[in-house]
Design an enzyme around this catalytic site. Structure first.
Site, PDB file in Angstrom:
ATOM      1  N   ASP A   5       5.893   2.152   2.023  1.00  0.00           N
ATOM      2  CA  ASP A   5       4.955   1.053   2.241  1.00  0.00           C
ATOM      3  C   ASP A   5       4.243   1.303   3.575  1.00  0.00           C
ATOM      4  O   ASP A   5       4.865   1.238   4.643  1.00  0.00           O
ATOM      5  CB  ASP A   5       5.756  -0.262   2.278  1.00  0.00           C
ATOM      6  N   HIS A   6       2.958   1.585   3.491  1.00  0.00           N
ATOM      7  CA  HIS A   6       2.225   1.995   4.701  1.00  0.00           C
ATOM      8  C   HIS A   6       2.051   0.847   5.698  1.00  0.00           C
ATOM      9  O   HIS A   6       1.660   1.055   6.831  1.00  0.00           O
ATOM     10  CB  HIS A   6       0.861   2.573   4.303  1.00  0.00           C
ATOM     11  N   ARG A   7       2.358  -0.399   5.273  1.00  0.00           N
ATOM     12  CA  ARG A   7       2.312  -1.512   6.246  1.00  0.00           C
ATOM     13  C   ARG A   7       3.444  -1.381   7.247  1.00  0.00           C
ATOM     14  O   ARG A   7       3.376  -1.905   8.353  1.00  0.00           O
ATOM     15  CB  ARG A   7       2.449  -2.860   5.518  1.00  0.00           C
ATOM     16  N   PRO A  63       0.854  -1.206   0.000  1.00  0.00           N
ATOM     17  CA  PRO A  63       0.000   0.000   0.000  1.00  0.00           C
ATOM     18  C   PRO A  63       0.883   1.247   0.000  1.00  0.00           C
ATOM     19  O   PRO A  63       1.569   1.537   0.971  1.00  0.00           O
ATOM     20  CB  PRO A  63      -0.804  -0.128   1.308  1.00  0.00           C
ATOM     21  N   ILE A 107       5.546   1.799   7.422  1.00  0.00           N
ATOM     22  CA  ILE A 107       5.848   3.190   7.802  1.00  0.00           C
ATOM     23  C   ILE A 107       4.557   3.988   7.945  1.00  0.00           C
ATOM     24  O   ILE A 107       3.690   3.960   7.060  1.00  0.00           O
ATOM     25  CB  ILE A 107       6.771   3.823   6.737  1.00  0.00           C
TER      26      ILE A 107
END
Ligand code: CAO
Length: 442
Positions: A414-416, A236, A418
């Site tokens: 990567d929002h998973r 994501p 950060i």
């Protein structure tokens, strides 16, 4: 060829069990050990296999009948492989077996009975196990042949609802379940981790609208395309934008250019960006990390190998500069020049494109104000750099707009791994490093 009776063999202590499936019909060819029927007691279900190969002449049993040891299943004309049937029968089956050498003896007027080898009910060596098999919610209630059918289709029987007696799962139930899975709407498939299900791209004949020419994609484009697509849909992405004031840094770079050139090095902004990135990676170690394949652990790296996107006639490649933290700006600039030249001459070795922790994609030499770079997974972030330009920047001290050279930064992460706050902190750190050349050289 002899026509033989096939009887229900010794099935243990069962007097009368239900016939729940008949797998063959008159005219079918069967091989030895093919399943003929499935029986089901209140404790177990079991397939009765053909004792020899041949052709089914007549079926003597139907679904719903009761069967016990010795019940006539079918009349089968022994065919290829029937020689097996001529061997002496196993001791347990001896009382009901009449062995006939099909190839030597003329067909008797009265069919000769044949008993399949006794088989243990599948998965039910003892009553406790048999009951466990039927415990609701634990093991699905299905005959061995249905289990085999489900296995072949990759269907998970624990997720199939049985429509047969006592909730037994039938072959039709498995078929309906598989069909349902294949036609599930996209959102549901995603929610259940079932992967992407998107509309197929329409095949359009573009020549109906005007002249066209078809060219094959280069090998690099095909490879990088598949990787970019995977990275885009798996991680994501969030892109954080910022501008760094590089007025002083650019003056410094220009002042160093001649000296660098004497050493055979072209000193571009990218070498300074590499230095600034490593500094930010040290301050924010989560950016120098990768998710484990299962996605439940973060692997933090204690080395600083930085990749850079390089535009070549064949497509995009990403050479990696190793141990950037141990190199000065001129060393980095030299590596950049050498690796870019190799990339364009197609001379990069595989190991020169491996081990990267973070990637920089600089389009500054070409143009543009901002873009959203795709993360080079399993790295967790990538920095996009666009063309610097002179912008009016408000100076609070003098209360005037000052002309400053501003460098646009686009950080995709990567929002998973950060969070948004850290994304903004990372670009702020970069901005601070780039706007004060003294810090950068520390
Ligand atoms: N703003 C303004 N000018 C810039 C700049 C920036 N941010 N970055 C570089 N420049 C200038 C350089 O100073 C140089 O100018 P001079 O020739 O006058 O000195 C010129 O642009 C060209 O620089 P360069 O390309 O030779 O060197 P570089 O270190 O900036 O870049 C490389 C090297 C390999 C990254 C670059 O050549 C390249 O291939 N870029 C494309 C990367 C890419 O395709 N990214 C997209 C990936 S996603 O599809």
């Amino acid at each position: 060829m002899a026509i033989k009776e096939v009887l229900v063999p010794d099935i243990g202590n069962f007097d009368s069990v239900d016939v729940i499936e008949v797998h063959v019909k008159a005219g079918d060819s069967v091989n030895q050990d093919d399943s003929l029927i499935t029986l089901e007691s209140d404790k177990a279900s079991m397939d009765i296999p053909a004792p020899f190969s041949g052709t089914v002449k007549e079926i003597k049993i139907k679904v719903g009948d009761k069967a016990a040891q010795g019940t006539l299943i079918a009349l089968v004309e022994a065919g290829e492989g029937a020689a097996e049937a001529a061997k002496p029968a196993p001791a347990a089956a001896a009382p009901v077996v009449t062995s006939v050498a099909a190839a030597e003896v003329p067909a008797p007027t009265k069919p000769v009975p044949e008993v399949p080898k006794p088989i243990a009910p599948q998965g039910t060596p003892n009553p406790v196990a048999a009951r466990a098999e039927f415990a609701p919610g634990k093991n699905p209630h299905a005959s061995p042949s249905v289990r085999k059918f489900a296995r072949e289709l990759g269907a998970d029987l624990t997720r199939v609802t049985g429509s047969g007696p006592k909730g037994r799962i039938t072959k039709e139930d498995v078929q309906a379940w598989v069909k349902g899975e294949l036609t599930k709407p996209r959102a549901e498939a995603l929610a259940t981790g079932g992967g992407l299900s998107v509309l197929a791209m329409p095949a359009i004949d573009f020549s109906q609208f005007g002249a066209t020419e078809t060219q094959p994609l280069s090998r690099i484009k095909k490879l990088s395309g598949a990787n970019l697509h995977r990275n885009w849909v798996t991680a994501p992405h969030v892109t954080q934008f910022d501008n760094a004031d590089i007025t002083d840094l650019e003056d410094f770079r220009k002042s160093m250019q001649d000296e660098a050139a004497k050493r055979g090095v072209k000193l571009t902004m990218l070498a300074f960006l590499m230095k600034a990135v490593v500094n930010a990676l040290r301050a924010y170690p989560n950016f120098n990390a990768s998710l484990s394949p299962a996605g439940d652990e973060l692997i933090l790296k204690q080395y600083y190998h930085v990749g850079f996107a390089c535009d070549t006639p064949d497509g995009l490649v990403v050479p990696v500069i190793r141990d950037v933290n141990k190199k000065d700006v001129l060393d980095i600039a030299r590596d950049l020049g050498e690796l870019s030249a190799k990339a364009r001459e197609r001379k990069l070795k595989v190991e020169e494109m491996q081990g990267g922790c973070f990637t920089i994609s600089s389009l500054g030499g070409i143009g543009g104000t901002a873009f959203t770079p795709i993360i080079n997974c399993p790295e967790v972030a990538i920095l996009g750099v666009s063309r610097s330009s002179i912008e009016p920047v408000w100076d609070a001290k003098s209360k005037t707009f000052e002309p400053r050279l501003m460098l646009p930064l686009s950080l995709s992460y990567d929002h998973r791994v950060i969070d948004g706050a850290d994304g903004a902190r990372f670009t702020s750190h970069l901005r601070m490093m780039l706007s004060d050349v003294r810090r950068l050289l520390l």
